[in-house]
Design an enzyme around this catalytic site. Sequence first.
Site, short mmCIF file in Angstrom:
data_model
loop_
_atom_site.label_atom_id
_atom_site.label_comp_id
_atom_site.label_asym_id
_atom_site.label_seq_id
_atom_site.Cartn_x
_atom_site.Cartn_y
_atom_site.Cartn_z
N ASN A 1 -40.09 -19.42 -47.91
CA ASN A 1 -40.92 -19.52 -46.71
C ASN A 1 -42.31 -18.91 -46.89
OD1 ASN A 1 -39.03 -21.03 -45.43
ND2 ASN A 1 -38.10 -19.34 -44.30
N CYS B 1 -34.99 -28.74 -41.04
CA CYS B 1 -33.61 -28.58 -40.57
C CYS B 1 -33.52 -28.84 -39.07
CB CYS B 1 -33.12 -27.16 -40.84
SG CYS B 1 -32.79 -26.83 -42.57
N ARG C 1 -37.63 -27.85 -31.59
CA ARG C 1 -38.53 -27.04 -32.42
C ARG C 1 -39.98 -27.33 -32.02
NH1 ARG C 1 -36.38 -26.57 -38.58
NH2 ARG C 1 -37.77 -24.76 -38.49
N ILE D 1 -44.08 -26.87 -31.17
CA ILE D 1 -45.18 -26.17 -31.88
C ILE D 1 -46.29 -25.83 -30.88
CG2 ILE D 1 -44.69 -27.08 -34.18
CD1 ILE D 1 -47.10 -28.98 -33.76
N GLN E 1 -47.09 -23.09 -29.48
CA GLN E 1 -47.82 -21.83 -29.74
C GLN E 1 -48.87 -22.00 -30.83
OE1 GLN E 1 -47.36 -19.07 -27.64
NE2 GLN E 1 -46.22 -20.71 -26.63
N ASP F 1 -31.72 -16.83 -40.38
CA ASP F 1 -31.44 -17.59 -41.59
C ASP F 1 -30.25 -17.02 -42.38
OD1 ASP F 1 -33.55 -19.15 -40.83
OD2 ASP F 1 -34.96 -18.36 -42.31
C1 EPZ Z 1 -39.55 -20.17 -39.75
O1 EPZ Z 1 -39.52 -21.34 -38.95
C2 EPZ Z 1 -38.72 -20.47 -40.96
N1 EPZ Z 1 -39.27 -21.63 -41.63
C3 EPZ Z 1 -37.27 -20.71 -40.56
O2 EPZ Z 1 -36.53 -20.80 -41.74
C4 EPZ Z 1 -36.74 -19.53 -39.74
O3 EPZ Z 1 -35.46 -19.85 -39.26
C5 EPZ Z 1 -37.67 -19.22 -38.59
O4 EPZ Z 1 -39.03 -19.05 -39.06
C6 EPZ Z 1 -37.27 -17.97 -37.82
O5 EPZ Z 1 -37.25 -16.87 -38.68
C7 EPZ Z 1 -40.35 -21.50 -42.39
O6 EPZ Z 1 -40.91 -20.42 -42.56
C8 EPZ Z 1 -40.85 -22.72 -43.07
P1 EPZ Z 1 -40.54 -19.90 -35.46
P2 EPZ Z 1 -40.55 -21.53 -37.77
O7 EPZ Z 1 -41.82 -20.56 -35.11
O8 EPZ Z 1 -41.83 -20.88 -38.15
C9 EPZ Z 1 -39.72 -21.14 -30.87
C10 EPZ Z 1 -34.85 -21.62 -43.18
O9 EPZ Z 1 -33.61 -21.78 -43.11
N2 EPZ Z 1 -41.09 -21.70 -30.92
O10 EPZ Z 1 -40.54 -18.45 -35.79
O11 EPZ Z 1 -40.60 -22.98 -37.44
C11 EPZ Z 1 -38.76 -21.94 -31.75
O12 EPZ Z 1 -38.26 -23.07 -31.06
C12 EPZ Z 1 -35.75 -21.97 -42.02
O13 EPZ Z 1 -35.43 -21.21 -44.19
C13 EPZ Z 1 -41.67 -22.17 -29.76
O14 EPZ Z 1 -41.06 -22.18 -28.68
O15 EPZ Z 1 -39.84 -20.71 -36.63
C14 EPZ Z 1 -37.73 -20.88 -32.07
O16 EPZ Z 1 -36.82 -20.81 -31.01
C15 EPZ Z 1 -35.17 -22.79 -40.97
N3 EPZ Z 1 -42.95 -22.66 -29.83
C16 EPZ Z 1 -38.54 -19.59 -32.13
O17 EPZ Z 1 -39.75 -19.86 -31.44
C17 EPZ Z 1 -43.66 -22.67 -30.99
O18 EPZ Z 1 -44.81 -23.12 -30.98
C18 EPZ Z 1 -38.90 -19.10 -33.55
O19 EPZ Z 1 -39.50 -20.17 -34.28
C19 EPZ Z 1 -43.06 -22.19 -32.16
C20 EPZ Z 1 -41.77 -21.69 -32.11
#
Ligand code: EPZ
Length: 429
Positions: free
Chosen positions: A23, A117, A122, A124, A126, A306
């Site tokens: 990541n 995944c 999911r 975006i 934010q 994770d």
């Molecule tokens: C990162 O995903 C990782 N992926 C994920 O790893 C990991 O599960 C996740 O962070 C949480 O630690 C990468 O780094 C490529 P988030 P990301 O934005 O950045 C909500 C793995 O197995 N959210 O921290 O996409 C979202 O729905 C993977 O290696 C919003 O609502 O995760 C979630 O509930 C899978 N609006 C929470 O926040 C947004 O604009 C955290 O998501 C963004 C996120």
Amino acid sequence: MTEYVIYGNRPLKGEVSISGAKNAAVAIIPAALLVNGKSRIDNIPEISDVSLMLDILRRVGADVRLINRSCVEIDCSNIYTTKAPYDLARMIRASYYMLGAMLGRFRSAQVALPGGCDLGVRPIDQHIKGFKALGANVDVQSGFVTAEAPDGLCGTSVYLDIVSVGATINIMLAAVLAEGMTVIENAAKEPHIVDVANFLNSMGANIIGAGTDVIKIRGVKKMTGGCYTIIPDQIEAGTYMAAAAAATGEVLIKNIIPKHLECITAKLTEMGVEITEYDDSLLVRSRLPFTKTNIKTLPYPGFPTDMQPQAAVLLCLAEGTSMITEGVWENRYRYVDELKRMGAQIQVDGKVAVIEGVKKLLGAPVRACDLRAGAALVVAGLAADGVTEVEDVSHIERGYENIVEKLSRLGAQITRMQMPDGKALAKAR
Ligand code: EPZ
């Protein structure tokens, strides 16, 4: 179709070396776009998500040269489009970092809504909120996100409504070349956030506070290429800790940063796993059954989502009833039905899973439905009596370098098999 065939219930013994963090790599590779020149990145893991990100960069005009298996040189002097290729970008979630990096350097970006995944919704929003606060116009239409800032980006304050890894990194990428100071409040604190900030600083950016919930980015006029080494993968290390524990035995997990693993070490210790910490390694020893334990996943430094499926496997082998609460993703229990095929007793209600420990898991044919689900099934297969066939391992190979070789060296009986079409068809029916 490719599958892993695992003959389980054999103790693991020996040493395993952890690769570079997935990541971090999938963010640092697009971050190289911010430089009109060359960056050299070392300790890149050899996994399919990294190959995909490198292909995306090639397709927008970057010259990508592999120096060796774990080192790559990326020259972004001749980028000819700010539009990420749809066919590749939609396959990987981290393609959204093309938005921040392209917007930061060229004031314009277009990327397909990201794939990756399936962990439920999911959004975006934010990321988009941050780009807009910096002065970009952002439009989401027909599956594409387009961001434009013809008059340039201007430093600002962004408060994230949700702690988001992706949004924190994307806003940093967009802000490093903006005019003035950007402050991200309620920022994510994961180790790879710090790694991306360190990479950007090594190229001339001015970022302070990464690793805390307030990150300050003072925009600079220009960044220059450099050399950078990616940190070890926290989740790969945690997965081998879980594998060593589930299969019992004694394994030294090398090339790690123990501080990054404290959230995992604490819970495994609570389960009764014996863990000895050294400067850059951990020795894991275990005996069954484990002690029942409750886990709630949270953003760092909480227990990582994770690692949730891998931890669930350990709790299947605990005496008594344990509870997991998923605090990050909407839908991260899709592996449960597969584990039940191996004899696990798990009830899921919304974000909570109640796990009744069993004496033994039993080998069975199972399917990896996402990356960490697949890793958990491998861990389960190593502990189970009999033969486990894990199908759809392409998910696993998105994030684990040479997993079959690494486990085999620890004494696991695991083979990667290309299934003949006939067998795949019969299974599909
Ligand atoms: C990162 O995903 C990782 N992926 C994920 O790893 C990991 O599960 C996740 O962070 C949480 O630690 C990468 O780094 C490529 P988030 P990301 O934005 O950045 C909500 C793995 O197995 N959210 O921290 O996409 C979202 O729905 C993977 O290696 C919003 O609502 O995760 C979630 O509930 C899978 N609006 C929470 O926040 C947004 O604009 C955290 O998501 C963004 C996120």
